[in-house]
Motif scaffolding. Structure first.
Motif, PDB file in Angstrom:
ATOM      1  N   VAL A   1     173.268  54.153  48.566  1.00  0.00           N
ATOM      2  CA  VAL A   1     174.191  55.282  48.678  1.00  0.00           C
ATOM      3  C   VAL A   1     173.803  56.089  49.909  1.00  0.00           C
ATOM      4  O   VAL A   1     172.642  56.450  50.095  1.00  0.00           O
ATOM      5  N   GLN A   2     174.798  56.356  50.763  1.00  0.00           N
ATOM      6  CA  GLN A   2     174.553  57.102  51.996  1.00  0.00           C
ATOM      7  C   GLN A   2     175.662  58.130  52.197  1.00  0.00           C
ATOM      8  O   GLN A   2     176.805  57.883  51.843  1.00  0.00           O
ATOM      9  N   GLY A   3     175.298  59.258  52.752  1.00  0.00           N
ATOM     10  CA  GLY A   3     176.274  60.302  53.057  1.00  0.00           C
ATOM     11  C   GLY A   3     176.135  60.730  54.503  1.00  0.00           C
ATOM     12  O   GLY A   3     175.031  60.743  55.057  1.00  0.00           O
ATOM     13  N   LYS A   4     177.273  61.060  55.119  1.00  0.00           N
ATOM     14  CA  LYS A   4     177.264  61.459  56.523  1.00  0.00           C
ATOM     15  C   LYS A   4     178.296  62.560  56.701  1.00  0.00           C
ATOM     16  O   LYS A   4     179.447  62.425  56.253  1.00  0.00           O
ATOM     17  N   ALA A   5     177.889  63.661  57.343  1.00  0.00           N
ATOM     18  CA  ALA A   5     178.823  64.758  57.609  1.00  0.00           C
ATOM     19  C   ALA A   5     179.804  64.319  58.691  1.00  0.00           C
ATOM     20  O   ALA A   5     179.410  63.831  59.747  1.00  0.00           O
ATOM     21  N   ILE A   6     181.073  64.482  58.397  1.00  0.00           N
ATOM     22  CA  ILE A   6     182.121  64.156  59.371  1.00  0.00           C
ATOM     23  C   ILE A   6     182.531  65.433  60.100  1.00  0.00           C
ATOM     24  O   ILE A   6     182.632  65.452  61.319  1.00  0.00           O
ATOM     25  N   THR A   7     182.794  66.475  59.336  1.00  0.00           N
ATOM     26  CA  THR A   7     183.097  67.804  59.887  1.00  0.00           C
ATOM     27  C   THR A   7     182.322  68.810  59.052  1.00  0.00           C
ATOM     28  O   THR A   7     181.579  68.428  58.142  1.00  0.00           O
ATOM     29  N   SER A   8     182.539  70.096  59.314  1.00  0.00           N
ATOM     30  CA  SER A   8     181.843  71.119  58.530  1.00  0.00           C
ATOM     31  C   SER A   8     182.364  71.190  57.100  1.00  0.00           C
ATOM     32  O   SER A   8     181.732  71.800  56.241  1.00  0.00           O
ATOM     33  N   THR A   9     183.495  70.543  56.830  1.00  0.00           N
ATOM     34  CA  THR A   9     184.065  70.587  55.478  1.00  0.00           C
ATOM     35  C   THR A   9     184.301  69.204  54.868  1.00  0.00           C
ATOM     36  O   THR A   9     184.948  69.100  53.825  1.00  0.00           O
ATOM     37  N   SER A  10     183.808  68.138  55.521  1.00  0.00           N
ATOM     38  CA  SER A  10     184.035  66.806  54.936  1.00  0.00           C
ATOM     39  C   SER A  10     182.818  65.902  55.109  1.00  0.00           C
ATOM     40  O   SER A  10     182.043  66.047  56.061  1.00  0.00           O
ATOM     41  N   LEU A  11     182.659  64.993  54.159  1.00  0.00           N
ATOM     42  CA  LEU A  11     181.576  64.011  54.160  1.00  0.00           C
ATOM     43  C   LEU A  11     182.164  62.614  54.054  1.00  0.00           C
ATOM     44  O   LEU A  11     183.227  62.425  53.464  1.00  0.00           O
ATOM     45  N   MET A  12     181.419  61.648  54.558  1.00  0.00           N
ATOM     46  CA  MET A  12     181.758  60.258  54.292  1.00  0.00           C
ATOM     47  C   MET A  12     180.612  59.695  53.456  1.00  0.00           C
ATOM     48  O   MET A  12     179.451  59.768  53.852  1.00  0.00           O
ATOM     49  N   VAL A  13     180.940  59.188  52.283  1.00  0.00           N
ATOM     50  CA  VAL A  13     179.942  58.626  51.384  1.00  0.00           C
ATOM     51  C   VAL A  13     180.218  57.127  51.273  1.00  0.00           C
ATOM     52  O   VAL A  13     181.361  56.706  51.084  1.00  0.00           O
ATOM     53  N   SER A  14     179.149  56.312  51.382  1.00  0.00           N
ATOM     54  CA  SER A  14     179.312  54.855  51.227  1.00  0.00           C
ATOM     55  C   SER A  14     178.238  54.327  50.290  1.00  0.00           C
ATOM     56  O   SER A  14     177.209  54.978  50.080  1.00  0.00           O
ATOM     57  N   TRP A  15     178.478  53.156  49.717  1.00  0.00           N
ATOM     58  CA  TRP A  15     177.535  52.544  48.782  1.00  0.00           C
ATOM     59  C   TRP A  15     177.833  51.074  48.649  1.00  0.00           C
ATOM     60  O   TRP A  15     178.906  50.603  49.019  1.00  0.00           O
ATOM     61  N   GLU A  16     176.881  50.360  48.072  1.00  0.00           N
ATOM     62  CA  GLU A  16     177.053  48.949  47.728  1.00  0.00           C
ATOM     63  C   GLU A  16     177.302  48.877  46.227  1.00  0.00           C
ATOM     64  O   GLU A  16     176.692  49.621  45.454  1.00  0.00           O
ATOM     65  N   PRO A  17     178.187  47.975  45.787  1.00  0.00           N
ATOM     66  CA  PRO A  17     178.431  47.869  44.341  1.00  0.00           C
ATOM     67  C   PRO A  17     177.178  47.358  43.620  1.00  0.00           C
ATOM     68  O   PRO A  17     176.301  46.754  44.236  1.00  0.00           O
ATOM     69  N   PRO A  18     177.091  47.592  42.320  1.00  0.00           N
ATOM     70  CA  PRO A  18     175.932  47.099  41.552  1.00  0.00           C
ATOM     71  C   PRO A  18     175.826  45.574  41.649  1.00  0.00           C
ATOM     72  O   PRO A  18     176.849  44.877  41.689  1.00  0.00           O
ATOM     73  N   LEU A  19     174.603  45.066  41.690  1.00  0.00           N
ATOM     74  CA  LEU A  19     174.403  43.620  41.711  1.00  0.00           C
ATOM     75  C   LEU A  19     174.839  43.005  40.381  1.00  0.00           C
ATOM     76  O   LEU A  19     175.344  41.896  40.342  1.00  0.00           O
ATOM     77  N   ARG A  20     174.586  43.695  39.262  1.00  0.00           N
ATOM     78  CA  ARG A  20     175.023  43.246  37.924  1.00  0.00           C
ATOM     79  C   ARG A  20     175.996  44.289  37.386  1.00  0.00           C
ATOM     80  O   ARG A  20     175.587  45.222  36.688  1.00  0.00           O
ATOM     81  N   PRO A  21     177.274  44.145  37.693  1.00  0.00           N
ATOM     82  CA  PRO A  21     178.224  45.162  37.244  1.00  0.00           C
ATOM     83  C   PRO A  21     178.518  45.138  35.742  1.00  0.00           C
ATOM     84  O   PRO A  21     178.986  46.127  35.199  1.00  0.00           O
TER      85      PRO A  21
END
Length: 173
Positions: free
Chosen positions: A126-146
């Motif tokens: 799980v990673q987060g990155k500020a795009i603007t002062s009011t928005s974030l971009m969050v990304s992740w990998e799905p679970p290996l065993r869903p």
């Protein structure tokens, strides 16, 4: 000197045969970690069936070792529940019958999948990155065993410095 023996005895030899395979094997998923296997007795038992052996293994889609369970003979249509299986996993199942002569050939294969469940583990990386002062971009990998089909993700966040908890639902397309 050779002695002549005049006693002749008839000896009857009996060949022991293993039973034919059980038939009408069916499997039903009871839960995310258990299945019920049912079958009919062999058409040719060739003696008393002492026990059945239920074999189950993951298919190539899911990797896990072959396992088996011996089941004592019971009635015309034996049934056995197999528990503690992997969640949302496809299994190949077959049954054999055993008599005093040994284990007979295997039944036809049946493929069954355990039911879906809630995810077994959280998303990773799980990673987060500020795009603007009011928005974030969050990304992740799905679970290996869903443990099922993922229908969406819930992203929780909290505004720092006195803000209240917020959340949003992200659905998968």
């Amino acid at each position: 000197a050779i002695k002549r023996i005049n006693h002749v005895r008839n000896v009857t030899c009996r060949t022991l045969l293993v039973p034919s395979p059980p038939f009408k094997v069916t499997a039903d998923a009871l839960s995310s970690s258990s299945i019920r296997i049912s079958w009919s007795q062999p058409l040719q038992a060739n003696g008393d069936v002492l026990f059945y052996t239920v074999y189950f293994e993951c298919t190539t889609k899911s990797k896990c070792p072959q396992q088996f369970k011996k089941v004592m003979s019971s009635g015309q249509n034996p049934t056995e529940d197999v528990v503690d299986l992997l969640k949302f996993t496809e299994y190949l199942v077959y049954v054999t019958a055993s008599t005093g002569a040994g284990e007979g050939p295997r039944s036809q294969n049946v493929v069954i999948e355990t039911k879906q469940d809630v995810p077994c583990e959280a998303p990773s990386n799980v990673q987060g990155k500020a795009i603007t002062s009011t928005s974030l971009m969050v990304s992740w990998e799905p679970p290996l065993r869903p443990c099922g089909r993922i229908s969406g993700y819930k992203v929780l966040y909290k505004v720092m410095y006195g803000g209240e908890n917020m959340n949003t639902m992200v659905t998968r397309s």
